[in-house]
Design a protein around this motif. Sequence first.
Motif, PDB file in Angstrom:
ATOM      1  N   ARG A  38      -2.180   1.672  -4.604  1.00 15.78           N
ATOM      2  CA  ARG A  38      -3.477   1.420  -3.970  1.00 15.78           C
ATOM      3  C   ARG A  38      -4.446   0.917  -5.034  1.00 15.78           C
ATOM      4  O   ARG A  38      -4.572   1.522  -6.100  1.00 15.78           O
ATOM      5  N   ASP A  42       0.806  -1.219   0.000  1.00 16.38           N
ATOM      6  CA  ASP A  42       0.000   0.000   0.000  1.00 16.38           C
ATOM      7  C   ASP A  42       0.841   1.272   0.000  1.00 16.38           C
ATOM      8  O   ASP A  42       0.352   2.338  -0.369  1.00 16.38           O
ATOM      9  N   ASP A  46      -8.295  -0.023  -6.170  1.00 22.18           N
ATOM     10  CA  ASP A  46      -9.703   0.288  -5.935  1.00 22.18           C
ATOM     11  C   ASP A  46     -10.518  -0.669  -6.804  1.00 22.18           C
ATOM     12  O   ASP A  46     -10.821  -0.371  -7.969  1.00 22.18           O
ATOM     13  N   ASP A  47     -10.870  -1.827  -6.233  1.00 19.40           N
ATOM     14  CA  ASP A  47     -11.589  -2.846  -6.998  1.00 19.40           C
ATOM     15  C   ASP A  47     -13.002  -2.408  -7.357  1.00 19.40           C
ATOM     16  O   ASP A  47     -13.540  -2.828  -8.382  1.00 19.40           O
ATOM     17  N   THR A 101      -3.998   8.222 -11.167  1.00 22.69           N
ATOM     18  CA  THR A 101      -4.921   7.101 -11.052  1.00 22.69           C
ATOM     19  C   THR A 101      -5.196   6.564 -12.446  1.00 22.69           C
ATOM     20  O   THR A 101      -5.431   7.345 -13.384  1.00 22.69           O
ATOM     21  N   ASN A 153     -14.010   0.588  -8.329  1.00 19.88           N
ATOM     22  CA  ASN A 153     -13.945   1.406  -9.553  1.00 19.88           C
ATOM     23  C   ASN A 153     -12.980   0.846 -10.598  1.00 19.88           C
ATOM     24  O   ASN A 153     -12.769   1.468 -11.640  1.00 19.88           O
ATOM     25  N   GLN A 195      -9.645   0.593 -10.559  1.00 21.66           N
ATOM     26  CA  GLN A 195      -8.557   1.539 -10.777  1.00 21.66           C
ATOM     27  C   GLN A 195      -7.446   1.289  -9.773  1.00 21.66           C
ATOM     28  O   GLN A 195      -7.678   0.717  -8.708  1.00 21.66           O
TER      29      GLN A 195
END
Length: 116
Positions: free
Chosen positions: A8, A4, A10-11, A22, A13, A15
Amino acid sequence: MNIDEYIRFDDLNKQFAIESGTYSYCDVARVSVLNEKAKYKGKGVPFTAILPSGPLPAGILQDPYLFVGVKVVLKDGTVLAIYISKEKMMVNTDQYIQDRKVAEKIKEVMKNVCKI
C-alpha cells in the motif's frame, strides 16, 4: 492487476506499507524482482538463495520449486521481501508468469514513487 494485496502506497506521507511494516520512500536504495528457492523462504535474510527466471541449470531439477517476490533494499542495508507467490511453483507455469507480472508492476511503481 491489483497490487494493493501486497503493498500500500501513502503518497501523502511518502510511505509504503507491506506485511513487515511501514517504510519511507526516501529510505529505498534498490528494488528487484527475484525467484527464491522454495526451501529457503522465511529462513534468514530474504532472497539469498535465488533461482534464474529462465531455463534452469542441470542439477537444480531435484528441487526446482520457487517463490516469486520483490526484494527491496533500504539505504541502511536492510532487506525487505514482498512475496507474490502464495504457493511454491516452477518456472514458466501460468501462475509463475502471472506472479512475475504482479512483481514487475510493484517494482515499476516503487521505482517511480521512490525516485530510484
